[in-house]
Design a protein around this motif. Structure first.
Motif, PDB file in Angstrom:
ATOM      1  N   THR A 136      12.545  -3.850   6.445  1.00 41.03           N
ATOM      2  CA  THR A 136      13.081  -4.745   5.876  1.00 41.03           C
ATOM      3  C   THR A 136      12.305  -4.873   4.716  1.00 41.03           C
ATOM      4  N   ALA A 137      11.354  -4.161   4.403  1.00 36.88           N
ATOM      5  CA  ALA A 137      10.484  -4.414   2.999  1.00 36.88           C
ATOM      6  C   ALA A 137       9.903  -2.933   2.601  1.00 36.88           C
ATOM      7  N   PRO A 138       9.904  -2.845   1.454  1.00 37.58           N
ATOM      8  CA  PRO A 138       9.450  -1.436   1.014  1.00 37.58           C
ATOM      9  C   PRO A 138       7.904  -1.042   1.139  1.00 37.58           C
ATOM     10  N   ARG A 139       7.599   0.123   1.702  1.00 39.67           N
ATOM     11  CA  ARG A 139       6.392   0.352   1.984  1.00 39.67           C
ATOM     12  C   ARG A 139       5.392   0.535   1.017  1.00 39.67           C
ATOM     13  N   GLY A 140       5.917   1.040  -0.241  1.00 38.75           N
ATOM     14  CA  GLY A 140       5.067   1.131  -1.413  1.00 38.75           C
ATOM     15  C   GLY A 140       3.930   2.036  -1.177  1.00 38.75           C
ATOM     16  N   PRO A 141       2.624   1.943  -1.806  1.00 37.40           N
ATOM     17  CA  PRO A 141       1.770   2.974  -1.402  1.00 37.40           C
ATOM     18  C   PRO A 141       1.443   3.135   0.255  1.00 37.40           C
ATOM     19  N   TYR A 142       1.651   2.219   1.058  1.00 38.03           N
ATOM     20  CA  TYR A 142       1.584   2.424   2.459  1.00 38.03           C
ATOM     21  C   TYR A 142       2.636   3.488   2.919  1.00 38.03           C
ATOM     22  N   CYS A 143       1.856   4.559   3.609  1.00 36.05           N
ATOM     23  CA  CYS A 143       2.645   5.886   3.979  1.00 36.05           C
ATOM     24  C   CYS A 143       3.025   6.571   3.038  1.00 36.05           C
TER      25      CYS A 143
END
Length: 347
Positions: free
Chosen positions: A261-268
Motif C-alpha cells: 500500500t505504499a511505494p518502497r522508494g529507495p528501500y529495496c
C-alpha cells in the motif's frame, strides 16, 4: 554530499538520471528507487573521512511511539496467505512482501541525514553503509545495508543476494536455504543477460553471515560483462534486485503492486558509488535503509522498510515476526535520545 566506505564526496558538479554517465568519468553517488527513478550525482572532491561520532542533540529523531506501518499485522499476514494462493496456482514461486514504517520528524529543519548516519555507524555498523544527501533533488538517504547488489571491477561483476534472516544460525530453516537457492538461480539468470556466455558462477552458496542481533544466509554470484555492455545494460538486466522482488520477477512485481500500500522508494532499490575513472563501483541493495520524505502529505517524515521472502513453506505469523526482527533495532536507534558516542553499547 555522499559517504561510502570511508570516503566523503563533496562539491556537487552534475546530477542525471542517465546510467550511461556512470561509464564516463568522475566519482558518482547512485540512488535508484525500487519503482525506477534513478539519481546519479557526480562530485568534484573526494577525500578519506571517517564517519564522525554522534554529537548530543545533532539528530532530532522521531519519538519511539510515533512509528506507523503501511501494513499492520493482520494485513501483512493476509498478504502472505494471498501469496501462498498465487504459488499454489502456479503464478509465482516466491514474492518479497514489504511494509514501510513512517514517523513524523519533530524538527524537520534540523533533520540532517548525515547526523543519522553517525548514529547508525556507531549503533549498527554495516558492510555497505552509505549516505547520499541531495535535498534539492529529493534525495536524503542513509543505509546500513548488509547486502551487495552489484560490485563491478573492470569487466567483472558480482552480486551477493541475501535470503534467510533469523536471530541465530540455529534458527535457520530448510525453507531459508531453499529460498536462497531459488533467488541465486534468479540472479544467475539476470547476470546472464549481460555477461559473457558461460562466465557466470556461484563461488559461495548459503554462507552464514553474522550481524548485530541477527544472521543472514548469503550467496555470491559472479560473471564477466559481455563485450559492449556497461552500466546501462547492467542496471537494465538486474534491477530491481532479485532478492527483494521474487521469482519470476514479472509475476512477483504484479503481486507486490497489488498487495503493498505504499511505494518502497529507495528501500529495496540501490544505493552506492561508482568511480568511473577506475572502472569500479559498489551498489548495495537498499535494505536497512532510512530516507527523509519532505513531501509527505502529513509533513516531513522519516521512513524505513522491512520485508520477508514468502514461499509455499511460509508461515504468516513467522514471516511477520521476521519483519519485526528486521525493524526492531534501527528505528529504535533513530528514535533514541542520543547523548553522544558514549550512549552506544554494541552487543
Amino acid at each position: 554530499m555522499a559517504r561510502f566506505g570511508g570516503l566523503l564526496a563533496t562539491d556537487l558538479r552534475e546530477v542525471t538520471s542517465d546510467p550511461a554517465a556512470l561509464d564516463s568519468s568522475g566519482f558518482w553517488s547512485v540512488v535508484a528507487d525500487f519503482e525506477g527513478p534513478l539519481v546519479c550525482a557526480r562530485f568534484g572532491r573526494l577525500r578519506r573521512a571517517r564517519v564522525p561520532a554522534p554529537r548530543p542533540g545533532a539528530w532530532p529523531g522521531p519519538a519511539a511511539g510515533d512509528w506507523t506501518s503501511s501494513l499492520d499485522r493482520a494485513a501483512y499476514t493476509a498478504g502472505v496467505c494471498r501469496i501462498r494462493e498465487h504459488i499454489s496456482a502456479g503464478d509465482v514461486y516466491q514474492v518479497n512482501l514489504c511494509r514501510v514504517l513512517s514517523a513524523p520528524l519533530p524538527d524537520p529543519a534540523a533533520a540532517d541525514i548525515d547526523a543519522l548516519t553517525a548514529v547508525l555507524a556507531r549503533g549498527n555498523p554495516a558492510p555497505y553503509a552509505g549516505t547520499v544527501r541531495l535535498p534539492a533533488h529529493g534525495v536524503e538517504v542513509a543505509t546500513a545495508s548488509p547486502e551487495l547488489f552489484l560490485r563491478r571491477t573492470g569487466r567483472t561483476v558480482e552480486s551477493g543476494p541475501i535470503k534467510g534472516t533469523r536471530r541465530s544460525a540455529g534458527d535457520l530453516l530448510p525453507k531459508d536455504h531453499a529460498e536462497n537457492v531459488m533467488i541465486v538461480d534468479l540472479v544467475r539468470n539476470d547476470l546472464g543477460r549481460v555477461c559473457a556466455t558461460g562466465s557466470v558462477t556461484v563461488p559461495a552458496l548459503c554462507a552464514v553471515e553474522r550481524h548485530p542481533r541477527l544472521v543472514h544466509l548469503v550467496s555470491t554470484v559472479r560473471g564477466e560483462l559481455a563485450q559492449g555492455a556497461g552500466w546501462p545494460e547492467l542496471m537494465a538486466g538486474t534491477f530491481p534486485p532479485g532478492s527483494v522482488t521474487g521469482a519470476p520477477t514479472s509475476s512477483a512485481l504484479r503481486i507486490i503492486d497489488a498487495l503493498e500500500t505504499a511505494p518502497r522508494g529507495p528501500y529495496c532499490g540501490a544505493v552506492g558509488r561508482v568511480d568511473a575513472d577506475r572502472g569500479t563501483g559498489e551498489l548495495a541493495v537498499g535494505i536497512r535503509t532510512f530516507w527523509i520524505d519532505r513531501a509527505a502529505p502529513a509533513g516531513p517524515a522519516l521512513r524505513f522498510g522491512a520485508g520477508a521472502g514468502i514461499t509455499w513453506g511460509s508461515d504468516p505469523e513467522r514471516e511477520w515476526d521476521e519483519t519485526e526482527l528486521k525493524a526492531s533495532r534501527l528505528p529504535a536507534l533513530a528514535s533514541m535520545p542520543h547523548r553522544g558516542a558514549e550512549a552506544f553499547r554494541l552487543p
